[in-house]
Design an enzyme around this catalytic site. Structure first.
Site, PDB file in Angstrom:
ATOM      1  N   HIS A 190      16.396  43.124  24.223  1.00 10.11           N
ATOM      2  CA  HIS A 190      15.016  43.005  24.121  1.00 10.11           C
ATOM      3  C   HIS A 190      14.587  41.574  23.356  1.00 10.11           C
ATOM      4  CE1 HIS A 190      17.417  43.044  20.384  1.00 10.11           C
ATOM      5  NE2 HIS A 190      16.229  42.700  19.610  1.00 10.11           N
ATOM      6  N   ASP A 191      15.629  40.803  23.560  1.00 10.21           N
ATOM      7  CA  ASP A 191      15.109  39.116  23.036  1.00 10.21           C
ATOM      8  C   ASP A 191      15.012  38.192  24.370  1.00 10.21           C
ATOM      9  OD1 ASP A 191      15.007  39.731  20.356  1.00 10.21           O
ATOM     10  OD2 ASP A 191      17.086  39.452  20.263  1.00 10.21           O
ATOM     11  N   ASP A 194      20.370  49.822  14.513  1.00 12.40           N
ATOM     12  CA  ASP A 194      20.321  48.515  14.277  1.00 12.40           C
ATOM     13  C   ASP A 194      20.383  48.058  12.706  1.00 12.40           C
ATOM     14  OD1 ASP A 194      19.582  45.817  14.878  1.00 12.40           O
ATOM     15  OD2 ASP A 194      18.718  46.419  16.614  1.00 12.40           O
ATOM     16  N   GLU A 251      26.000  41.072  16.372  1.00 15.74           N
ATOM     17  CA  GLU A 251      24.944  39.889  16.905  1.00 15.74           C
ATOM     18  C   GLU A 251      25.556  38.665  16.281  1.00 15.74           C
ATOM     19  OE1 GLU A 251      20.549  38.453  18.140  1.00 15.74           O
ATOM     20  OE2 GLU A 251      21.069  39.130  15.835  1.00 15.74           O
TER      21      GLU A 251
HETATM   22  C1  NOJ Z   1      18.023  39.072  16.455  1.00  6.93           C
HETATM   23  C2  NOJ Z   1      17.006  40.243  16.971  1.00  6.93           C
HETATM   24  O1  NOJ Z   1      17.592  40.803  18.370  1.00  6.93           O
HETATM   25  C3  NOJ Z   1      15.694  39.738  17.247  1.00  6.93           C
HETATM   26  O2  NOJ Z   1      14.930  40.683  17.868  1.00  6.93           O
HETATM   27  C4  NOJ Z   1      15.054  39.407  15.931  1.00  6.93           C
HETATM   28  O3  NOJ Z   1      13.835  38.729  15.848  1.00  6.93           O
HETATM   29  C5  NOJ Z   1      16.130  38.434  15.159  1.00  6.93           C
HETATM   30  N1  NOJ Z   1      17.261  38.984  15.262  1.00  6.93           N
HETATM   31  C6  NOJ Z   1      15.536  38.441  13.620  1.00  6.93           C
HETATM   32  O4  NOJ Z   1      16.007  39.861  12.844  1.00  6.93           O
END
Ligand code: NOJ
Ligand code: CA
Length: 558
Positions: free
Chosen positions: A330-331, A99, A255
């Site tokens: 994971h979000d 990441d 992302e």
């Molecule tokens: C996206 C990530 O997937 C998330 O988990 C994170 O809180 C935010 N970006 C900030 O880095």
């Protein structure tokens, strides 16, 4: 950077390292724990493994707050463990994707510490510091709630689009950019398969940093307009690519929220900044509303919403490049909670959801536990929760007058911690995740879904995922099911999401029913060969009609 190659025919898997496997018995998942489980991933047919951040970090936001890009958080192990993981993965033909967090670092990073101590030092220019006599320099709201500015004394503020422990990096500063490029090359030199790149559309900020018309009672405004995919970001992203990824055989998965389809080509076209990106347009339908306790439940909106958005994304992406597809990460809470009413959540509906996404056009990312059919967990109180955004939404619910019991129920449904609990490896103590009590409570039903038992059961969700992987990679269907073109079908039936994947004369249909009762879909399609189904007695279309059982998924050659 690798744009047109073999990776499009591969399968990716996402690991949340803190909760994957604990090798050293401290209750926290670690790098050695991942290495131990590489054979499990190999067996599943995985080619790329994306690991959420394992860099040194105070873990304010699950490691997305990096205090040293060059070292491993001791919680996860050492750099030697990382090198061992890379070497062991290589032996198994698995590539590791790290990441990459470039929009912000941790407030505990040495750069920020120096910047705090001396407003005139070089590092102070790496961040967005502003002086202001009357409160925050503007009215932008941070992504996690509250002002996007934090006061550090004497009217001096810094900007943070995420938590206040995640100061935004100032990409306008060439020295900072050079430091970041160097770091990226250092990691790629280790032989990484590539990067998943965090929050990348936020690098460029509206240059005057002016206040805007408020969009809420708090007098603030969401920071999307002035900071997401803001004009000029292309210069940063082009240079980033040229200085780093272009020089390596790697893939990059951005992302990239907020990129309109007209601009997709700039991101993932022939000369785009990245190999591929995650499109969020169809995975966040559930999260409309100012706070989680006021959001609609998944099944309160028609499934045609999901269908329309998913196909729009697929069709626009196919014109330009190749997407990255996923239903969980994971979000998010577990997908079943988003798309399937509670009373119908079962192995059958889990397999149906899996089928729907897995055969879309794009590289599939399976999120840990999804292949076991994991559902949301139960948080009894806010003390069971670690995630910063869940805590914020819990606060919003209390402020709106909900009792603690009501508030925890309301946030339970949407909490991203649902996907961050320990992975259930066995039905034994702590789900086989750790010898000691894990850092988060395991799922109460791990006896029902765990990797060991599911591997032995040919009807399990895990066995079904293995079949899906095998089919997508089979010599006969790999072209159609990976790079083949996609077309929606059966659009006049509102309970179904169905499509064909075509490569030359090879055509495969994927049909998924969201109906809780038996239905019949009129179709002129003639099935040639059944390839996969979540019911044993599935039948092909016959005499202009296809009979579907509740939540049936069926894949067949036409
Ligand atoms: C996206 C990530 O997937 C998330 O988990 C994170 O809180 C935010 N970006 C900030 O880095
Ligand atoms: Ca550990």
């Amino acid at each position: 950077m690798n744009k047109n190659e073999a990776w499009k025919r591969k399968i990716a898997y996402q690991i949340y390292p803190r909760s994957f496997n604990d090798a050293n018995g401290d209750g926290i998942g670690d790098l050695k724990g991942i290495t131990e489980k590489l054979d499990y991933l190999k067996e599943l047919g995985i080619d790329y493994v994306w690991i959420c951040p394992v860099y040194a970090s105070p873990m304010d936001d699950g490691g997305y707050d990096i205090s040293d890009y060059y070292s491993i958080n001791p919680m996860f192990g050492t750099m030697e463990d990382m090198d061992e993981l890379l070497a062991e993965a290589k032996k198994r033909n698995i590539k590791i994707i790290m990441d990459l967090v470039l929009n912000h670092c941790s407030d505990e990073h040495i750069w920020f510490q120096k910047a705090l101590a001396d407003p005139n030092c070089e590092e102070a220019e790496y961040f967005y510091f502003r002086n202001s006599e009357n409160g925050a320099p503007n009215n932008w709201r941070s992504m996690f709630g509250g002002s996007a500015w934090e006061h550090v004394g004497n009217g001096r503020y810094y900007m943070h689009l995420f938590s206040k422990k995640q100061p935004d990096l100032n990409w306008e500063n060439p020295k900072l950019c050079e430091k970041l490029y160097e770091m990226i090359r250092w990691w790629l030199d280790k032989g990484l398969g590539g990067f998943r790149i965090d929050a990348i559309t936020h690098l460029k900020k509206e240059p005057t940093l002016s206040s805007l018309e408020p969009d809420g009672d708090d007098g603030m405004v969401a920071c999307f307009g002035p900071t997401r995919n803001y004009p000029g970001i292309g210069d940063f992203l082009t240079e980033l690519r040229e200085q780093t990824f272009d020089r390596y055989d790697c893939i990059t998965v951005a992302e990239a929220a907020g990129v309109p389809y007209e601009q997709l080509g700039e991101y993932i076209g022939e000369n785009g900044y990245f190999s591929t990106l995650f499109d969020f347009s169809y995975s966040e339908l559930y999260a409309y509303g100012h706070a989680w306790h006021t959001c609609k439940k998944a099944w309160e909106w028609p499934i045609t919403w999901l269908r329309d958005k998913m196909f729009a994304s697929q069709i626009e992406t196919e014109k330009i490049g190749f997407g990255a597809v996923y239903f969980e990460n994971h979000d998010y809470p577990r997908a079943s909670e988003k798309f399937i009413p509670t009373e119908y959540q079962s192995d059958i509906s889990q397999k149906m959801l899996g089928t729907l996404f897995f055969f879309l056009r794009g590289i599939p990312f399976i999120y840990q536990g999804e292949e076991l059919g994991m559902t949301n967990t139960v948080f009894e109180s806010i003390d069971d929760v670690d995630d910063i955004s869940t805590k914020n939404h819990y606060g919003l619910a209390l402020a709106d007058g909900l009792t603690p019991e009501e508030a925890i129920k309301a946030v339970n449904r949407y909490s991203r911690d649902n996907g961050r609990i320990p992975f259930p490896w066995t039905s034994g103590a702590n789900g086989g995740f750790s010898d000691v009590t894990p850092w988060m409570k395991p799922h109460p039903e791990f006896a029902r879904f765990n990797a060991e038992d599911e591997a032995k059961d040919e009807n399990s969700v895990l066995s079904y995922y293995k079949e899906m992987v095998k089919l997508r990679k089979s010599d006969e269907y790999v072209e159609a099911l990976s790079v083949g073109s996609i077309s929606p079908i059966m659009l006049d039936c509102d309970d179904v999401i169905a499509y064909t994947r075509t490569d030359g004369s090879k055509r495969v249909a994927v049909v998924c029913s969201f109906s809780p009762v038996d239905i019949t879909v009129n179709t002129e399609i003639v099935g040639k060969k059944l390839l996969l189904a979540n019911y044993k007695d599935a039948t092909l279309p016959e005499n202009g009609a296809l009979a579907l059982a509740p939540f049936e998924a069926i894949v067949f050659e036409i």
